[in-house]
Design a protein around this motif. Structure first.
Motif, PDB file in Angstrom:
ATOM      1  N   LEU A  23      11.282 -11.047   1.664  1.00 20.36           N
ATOM      2  CA  LEU A  23      11.320 -10.750   3.191  1.00 20.36           C
ATOM      3  C   LEU A  23      10.015 -10.041   3.604  1.00 20.36           C
ATOM      4  O   LEU A  23       9.377  -9.429   2.864  1.00 20.36           O
ATOM      5  CB  LEU A  23      12.179  -9.747   3.280  1.00 20.36           C
ATOM      6  N   ILE A  24       9.422 -10.568   4.755  1.00 16.81           N
ATOM      7  CA  ILE A  24       7.989 -10.019   5.092  1.00 16.81           C
ATOM      8  C   ILE A  24       8.455  -9.121   6.420  1.00 16.81           C
ATOM      9  O   ILE A  24       8.897  -9.470   7.258  1.00 16.81           O
ATOM     10  CB  ILE A  24       7.036 -11.145   5.603  1.00 16.81           C
ATOM     11  N   VAL A  25       8.020  -7.864   5.959  1.00 14.60           N
ATOM     12  CA  VAL A  25       8.466  -6.830   7.005  1.00 14.60           C
ATOM     13  C   VAL A  25       7.394  -6.990   8.359  1.00 14.60           C
ATOM     14  O   VAL A  25       6.332  -6.725   8.352  1.00 14.60           O
ATOM     15  CB  VAL A  25       8.113  -5.368   6.305  1.00 14.60           C
ATOM     16  N   PRO A  67       9.393  -2.165  10.157  1.00 16.42           N
ATOM     17  CA  PRO A  67      10.306  -1.475   9.232  1.00 16.42           C
ATOM     18  C   PRO A  67      11.744  -1.072   9.799  1.00 16.42           C
ATOM     19  O   PRO A  67      11.787  -0.746  10.920  1.00 16.42           O
ATOM     20  CB  PRO A  67       9.326  -0.209   8.854  1.00 16.42           C
ATOM     21  N   PHE A  68      12.659  -1.553   8.677  1.00 16.70           N
ATOM     22  CA  PHE A  68      14.073  -1.169   8.992  1.00 16.70           C
ATOM     23  C   PHE A  68      14.741  -2.179  10.101  1.00 16.70           C
ATOM     24  O   PHE A  68      15.912  -2.156  10.429  1.00 16.70           O
ATOM     25  CB  PHE A  68      14.316   0.214   9.213  1.00 16.70           C
ATOM     26  N   TRP A  92      12.456  -8.895  10.022  1.00 15.33           N
ATOM     27  CA  TRP A  92      11.782  -9.377   8.911  1.00 15.33           C
ATOM     28  C   TRP A  92      11.439 -11.026   8.993  1.00 15.33           C
ATOM     29  O   TRP A  92      12.177 -11.457   9.837  1.00 15.33           O
ATOM     30  CB  TRP A  92      12.585  -9.393   7.813  1.00 15.33           C
ATOM     31  N   PRO A 111      14.773   4.801  10.394  1.00 16.94           N
ATOM     32  CA  PRO A 111      15.382   5.604  11.773  1.00 16.94           C
ATOM     33  C   PRO A 111      16.606   6.081  11.328  1.00 16.94           C
ATOM     34  O   PRO A 111      17.295   7.185  12.238  1.00 16.94           O
ATOM     35  CB  PRO A 111      15.878   4.351  12.285  1.00 16.94           C
ATOM     36  N   LEU A 164      17.185  -8.511  -1.781  1.00 19.84           N
ATOM     37  CA  LEU A 164      15.752  -9.308  -1.397  1.00 19.84           C
ATOM     38  C   LEU A 164      14.448  -8.344  -1.312  1.00 19.84           C
ATOM     39  O   LEU A 164      14.604  -7.199  -1.037  1.00 19.84           O
ATOM     40  CB  LEU A 164      15.615 -10.112  -0.050  1.00 19.84           C
ATOM     41  N   VAL A 165      13.424  -8.794  -1.916  1.00 20.93           N
ATOM     42  CA  VAL A 165      12.253  -7.566  -1.980  1.00 20.93           C
ATOM     43  C   VAL A 165      11.835  -7.952  -0.711  1.00 20.93           C
ATOM     44  O   VAL A 165      11.429  -8.917  -0.203  1.00 20.93           O
ATOM     45  CB  VAL A 165      11.151  -8.229  -3.240  1.00 20.93           C
ATOM     46  N   GLN A 166      11.565  -6.711   0.019  1.00 13.43           N
ATOM     47  CA  GLN A 166      10.483  -6.695   1.296  1.00 13.43           C
ATOM     48  C   GLN A 166       9.098  -6.474   0.973  1.00 13.43           C
ATOM     49  O   GLN A 166       8.811  -5.397   0.363  1.00 13.43           O
ATOM     50  CB  GLN A 166      11.237  -5.559   1.839  1.00 13.43           C
ATOM     51  N   MET A 167       8.263  -7.242   1.759  1.00 11.85           N
ATOM     52  CA  MET A 167       7.097  -7.169   1.555  1.00 11.85           C
ATOM     53  C   MET A 167       6.409  -6.399   2.732  1.00 11.85           C
ATOM     54  O   MET A 167       6.379  -7.068   3.882  1.00 11.85           O
ATOM     55  CB  MET A 167       6.334  -8.582   1.453  1.00 11.85           C
ATOM     56  N   ASN A 168       5.912  -5.179   2.657  1.00 10.17           N
ATOM     57  CA  ASN A 168       5.239  -4.486   3.588  1.00 10.17           C
ATOM     58  C   ASN A 168       3.605  -4.888   3.633  1.00 10.17           C
ATOM     59  O   ASN A 168       3.283  -5.595   2.910  1.00 10.17           O
ATOM     60  CB  ASN A 168       5.460  -3.009   3.374  1.00 10.17           C
ATOM     61  N   PRO A 169       3.019  -4.416   4.766  1.00 10.44           N
ATOM     62  CA  PRO A 169       1.619  -4.746   4.924  1.00 10.44           C
ATOM     63  C   PRO A 169       0.873  -4.324   3.727  1.00 10.44           C
ATOM     64  O   PRO A 169       0.033  -5.116   3.397  1.00 10.44           O
ATOM     65  CB  PRO A 169       1.196  -4.171   6.066  1.00 10.44           C
ATOM     66  N   LEU A 200       1.199  -7.246   1.236  1.00  7.46           N
ATOM     67  CA  LEU A 200       0.497  -8.272   1.145  1.00  7.46           C
ATOM     68  C   LEU A 200      -0.886  -8.201   0.975  1.00  7.46           C
ATOM     69  O   LEU A 200      -1.467  -9.145   0.421  1.00  7.46           O
ATOM     70  CB  LEU A 200       0.698  -8.859   3.038  1.00  7.46           C
ATOM     71  N   ILE A 258       6.762   2.454   2.259  1.00  8.75           N
ATOM     72  CA  ILE A 258       7.849   1.752   1.833  1.00  8.75           C
ATOM     73  C   ILE A 258       7.823   1.257   0.521  1.00  8.75           C
ATOM     74  O   ILE A 258       7.001   0.458   0.503  1.00  8.75           O
ATOM     75  CB  ILE A 258       8.789   1.060   2.589  1.00  8.75           C
TER      76      ILE A 258
END
Lengths: 105, 743
Positions: A47-49, A52-53, A56, B45, B396-401, B404, B443
């Motif tokens: 998943l590409i954020v 956030p939260f 995606w 949040p 699922l793995v979340q990709m933050n900036p 990337l 995160i």
């Protein structure tokens, strides 16, 4: 890497996953997930954020360091359970050739 | 996008001191800077909300942005070499153990004019065969290759030479073990097309790289190099085949890497004394060609550790110029601070601790900021390099900036959770580079369902809790504890750890133990603490070494013969393998990890013991902590439990335990001597977090939670919950000077 192969016997675990994609899986579902979530880095769904939260995109990993992660911007999720189920179906199809929605209809 | 990066020269500074901030901008003309105090970095949040406090301090600006590159890749450099002279014959020789032959040209040894690149170079060509190149001042070059690719992880004696009389170039690669059906011993010669060569030009010798105009070093070698030598003569056939036989005649240099293993210096054993410097900390204290398994500690047989392992992704110090010098006000209170850099939507935080001036305290409580563990995890690629992360996190793995960014910018350096490009383990990790994960708002990947925080940002859950309590506290970093020992904790009524203080040096451990021995009170609010032994470098700032010997949860095992730290010669690995299990210090030790959901604790009968009645005032139980931002429970992620065999004190009270975890929680390998079914969290009894308390001599005490997730529950229901109540009760009693009864 799992040597397990999916069969129609596993459809009940697909039903279990669809009902609660973020829950604690039964041992049978865990075996299915070990297969579907395993595999090499190349092409792995992530998943590409975007926010956030909250939002995606679907993405896919490259093979090597330095290569960009593919961002599939036309596929967006606003709910993590929805994202998990969508990726589960994609992997099921890639593993078995079956359209899971049709199988479960 | 991540278009601003920065780091500071120091991780800890007292009020009145200065911090240098080194910044690189990618295409940003200007940015603004301000100093903030980090209070709560969680942006979930569902959490307590992000909080920071701006310090009224003008940092100038807007500040012009500039790009500062990161040049990863280790090498040796020797200045002051004799001028190049192609009127004489010339030879280069070394023992090598390549790890990535065939992955682009890789230099073994170069002797070049850095401006014109004229000179000699011994290298592996793009196909992985030994090659030798000569370049004249006009830029014309000629080279010769054996045409026979070297095999990875196999020792070769390699020689390249130039016969000045016949103008002949020769290369010769000799495997040190002859293997049937493997034809990798090759020699090749040719008459060079190069004509004359002017003597007297400047020259720089480089090992494992060669000089370049656009960056300091090019075409890095991956693998081990031992005993490189340069001669102004030709070697005879015997010398080219048998390592160590070349006579020291007409020698320019002969570097002996078995000397100064704990340093960044390389020593030339010839009379020319062309000593050099290692850049970006290649691995030392590694086994060389002569290692035979007789000796496992480099200090006891230097000759067997005469190799250096170079990597094209080693990085110690970016060596950026300073863009902002922050002079801290004398009145600034201790805390965790950061310089916040911002240009439009781009921002970056460079955290550091403001500690009390040496020898003083400004609060009754000390929070130990686990900066060694932050270094250990610095820029870890667990989420992007390790495909199993999705399985172990159960989602699922979340990709933050920042993920990337790290994927496309691996030059930012590695952590103890990564392997080098050649698959060898990472032994060193530094903070003299941007650590993109060590920021508020970030995160992670292993922080469980919910906020998914790890290390620095997870520790802001503690900062936020202390802030809402209005509890004054000082911040002491691991480096302060390493440098000053227990003295830095003297006088504090209570000391609080981070959520995951996993990496400890002997100095840090001694310091914490001496605090407890003197009657201190320790609140261990995390899990898997005091697990791996690390070594700070004796002279180089901001870098630690860790070799995960024997066992433990680790990404790679160090190879045989490399269980001793090169920085200090210490035996490495788990503290419990070093005779100082965490159970002795805090009553509990690591038993399991899992990164999906966390569980509650169930209070035990011992929780009603009068010795601990103060802990549970206002707590009903028996279930506590079935909520939280780190996996939805207070017991999770990495878990510790008692084990008297490993030193849990006999007066330890187990106050609560988690009873059931998912099967993504598994036993640690060090406890899995004889694997049998039922090792997962739903079955294995060992998989549990135990909350414990015990008194120490001289009226002190220890309270331990045994769970990384604990502090993710503190803010639940606006800090009005049992986990916050228990933690607060412990803190209040620990602040009370009344000694805990010894009898």
């Amino acid at each position: 890497m799992s040597r397990y192969r999916l069969s129609d016997e596993d459809l009940k675990y697909a039903v279990e996953f669809r009902a609660n994609p973020l829950g604690t899986p039964s041992p049978g579902l865990q075996r299915v997930l070990n297969l579907l979530r395993g595999g090499p880095k190349k092409g792995k769904y992530v998943l590409i954020v975007k926010e956030p939260f909250r939002r995606w995109n679907l993405g896919r990993m490259p093979e090597s360091r330095g290569e960009p992660i593919e961002i599939i911007s036309e596929i967006e999720y606003t709910d993590l359970a929805e994202a998990e189920w969508d990726v589960f179906k994609r992997r099921w199809k890639e593993s078995t050739g079956q359209d899971l929605e049709q199988e479960l209809a | 996008m991540t278009r601003i990066l920065a780091y500071t020269d120091r991780i800890s500074v007292a009020p009145g001191g200065s911090v240098q901030v080194k910044v690189s901008c990618d295409g940003l003309d200007h940015y603004h800077a301000r100093l903030i105090r980090v209070i709560q970095g969680d942006v979930n949040p569902s959490g307590p909300g992000y909080r920071e406090e701006v310090v009224d301090l003008d940092l100038g600006g807007p500040i012009p942005g500039r790009f500062q590159p990161i040049h990863a890749g280790s090498y040796g450099i020797v200045e002051g070499a004799p001028p190049l002279d192609m009127g004489k014959s010339f030879s280069m020789q070394a023992l090598i153990w390549p790890t990535l032959p065939g992955c682009g040209p890789q230099t073994i040894l170069s002797y070049e004019d850095p401006n014109s690149c004229a000179g000699f170079r011994l290298y592996m060509d793009a196909a992985g065969a030994l090659a030798f190149q000569v370049t004249e001042l006009q830029g014309n070059s000629d080279s010769i290759s054996t045409g026979s690719p070297l095999f990875a992880q196999r020792w070769y004696l390699v020689t390249g030479e130039f016969d000045a009389d016949s103008r002949t170039l020769t290369v010769f690669q000799v495997p040190q073990i002859s293997t049937p059906k493997v034809q990798d011993r090759h020699k090749n010669s040719k008459v060079s097309t190069i004509g004359t060569f002017e003597a007297g030009s400047d020259a720089v010798i480089m090992i494992a790289a060669h000089s370049g105009c656009e960056r300091p070093a090019l075409e890095h070698f991956n693998g081990r190099i031992e005993a490189p030598k340069i001669f102004t003569r030709l070697l005879d056939e015997y010398e080219k085949v048998n390592p160590g036989t070349a006579e020291d005649r007409e020698l320019i240099a002969a570097w002996d890497f078995s000397v100064g293993i704990s340093t960044d210096r390389i020593i030339d054993a010839s009379e020319n004394q062309l000593n050099g410097l290692l850049v970006n900390l290649p691995a030392r204290g590694v086994t060389g060609h002569f290692w035979n398994g007789d000796e496992h500690c480099w200090k006891n047989n230097f000759d067997h550790y005469a190799a250096i392992h170079f990597h094209d992704d080693d990085l110690y110090d970016c060596e950026w110029e300073t863009d902002i010098e922050v002079k801290l006000p004398d009145s600034l209170k201790s805390g965790v601070y950061a310089v916040h850099l911002q240009s439009g939507s781009e921002e970056y935080y460079t955290p550091f601790a403001v500690r009390p001036p040496r020898g003083t305290r400004s609060a009754p409580v000390a929070f130990i900021l686990p900066s060694a563990s932050y270094m250990a995890y610095a820029n870890n690629r667990i989420g992007i390099d390790v495909p199993e992360t999705e399985i172990v996190t159960g989602r699922l793995v979340q990709m933050n900036p920042i993920d990337l960014f790290m994927q496309t910018h691996p030059e930012i350096g590695l952590s103890f959770y990564d392997v080098h490009n050649d698959g060898s383990g990472v032994y060193y990790s530094s903070r003299l580079r941007p650590i993109v994960q060590m920021q508020p708002r970030q995160i992670g990947h292993l922080g469980g369902v919910g906020s998914n925080l790890w290390q620095f940002n997870a520790d802001t859950h503690i900062l936020g809790w202390l802030d809402q309590l209005e509890q004054p506290f000082d911040v002491i970093t691991d480096e302060d504890l390493e440098n000053e020992g227990g003295q830095v904790l003297e006088g504090y009524k209570a000391v609080i750890t981070g959520t995951h203080p996993e990496y400890y040096s002997v100095g840090m451990l001694d310091g914490l133990q001496s605090y407890l021995n003197a009657g201190g009170r320790l609140m261990y609010l995390g899990g898997n603490g005091f697990y791996w032994r690390v070594s700070f470098h004796p002279t180089l700032p901001g870098v630690i070494e860790c070799r995960k010997s024997e066992d433990g949860i680790r990404v790679y095992p160090p190879p045989p013969g490399e269980f001793y730290a090169s920085f200090t010669g210490e035996y490495t690995g788990l503290w419990r393998r070093n005779g100082r299990a965490p159970n002795e210090l805090v009553g509990i030790g690591m038993v399991s990890q899992g990164f999906d959901c966390s569980s509650p604790y169930i209070l035990t009968e011992a929780s009603r013991d009068p010795r601990v009645s103060f802990i549970f005032e206002g707590v009903e139980g028996p279930v506590v902590g079935d909520y939280g931002l780190s996996g939805g429970g207070a017991a999770g992620l990495e878990l510790d439990a008692t084990n008297h065999a490993w030193g849990t004190p006999p007066n330890t009270l187990v106050l609560a335990t988690s009873e059931r975890h998912s099967d993504l929680y598994l036993m640690t390998p060090e406890d899995m001597d004889d694997p049998a079914p039922g090792l997962g969290g739903s079955e294995a009894e060992i998989i549990r977090a135990e909350m414990v308390f015990f008194e120490t001599p001289k009226g002190g005490a220890v309270f331990s939670t045994g769970s990384i997730a604990w502090c993710g529950s503190l803010s639940h229901a606006d800090y009005n919950n049992d986990i916050a109540r228990i933690t607060g009760n412990v803190l209040q009693r620990f602040l009370d000077p009344t000694p805990f009864p010894v009898m």
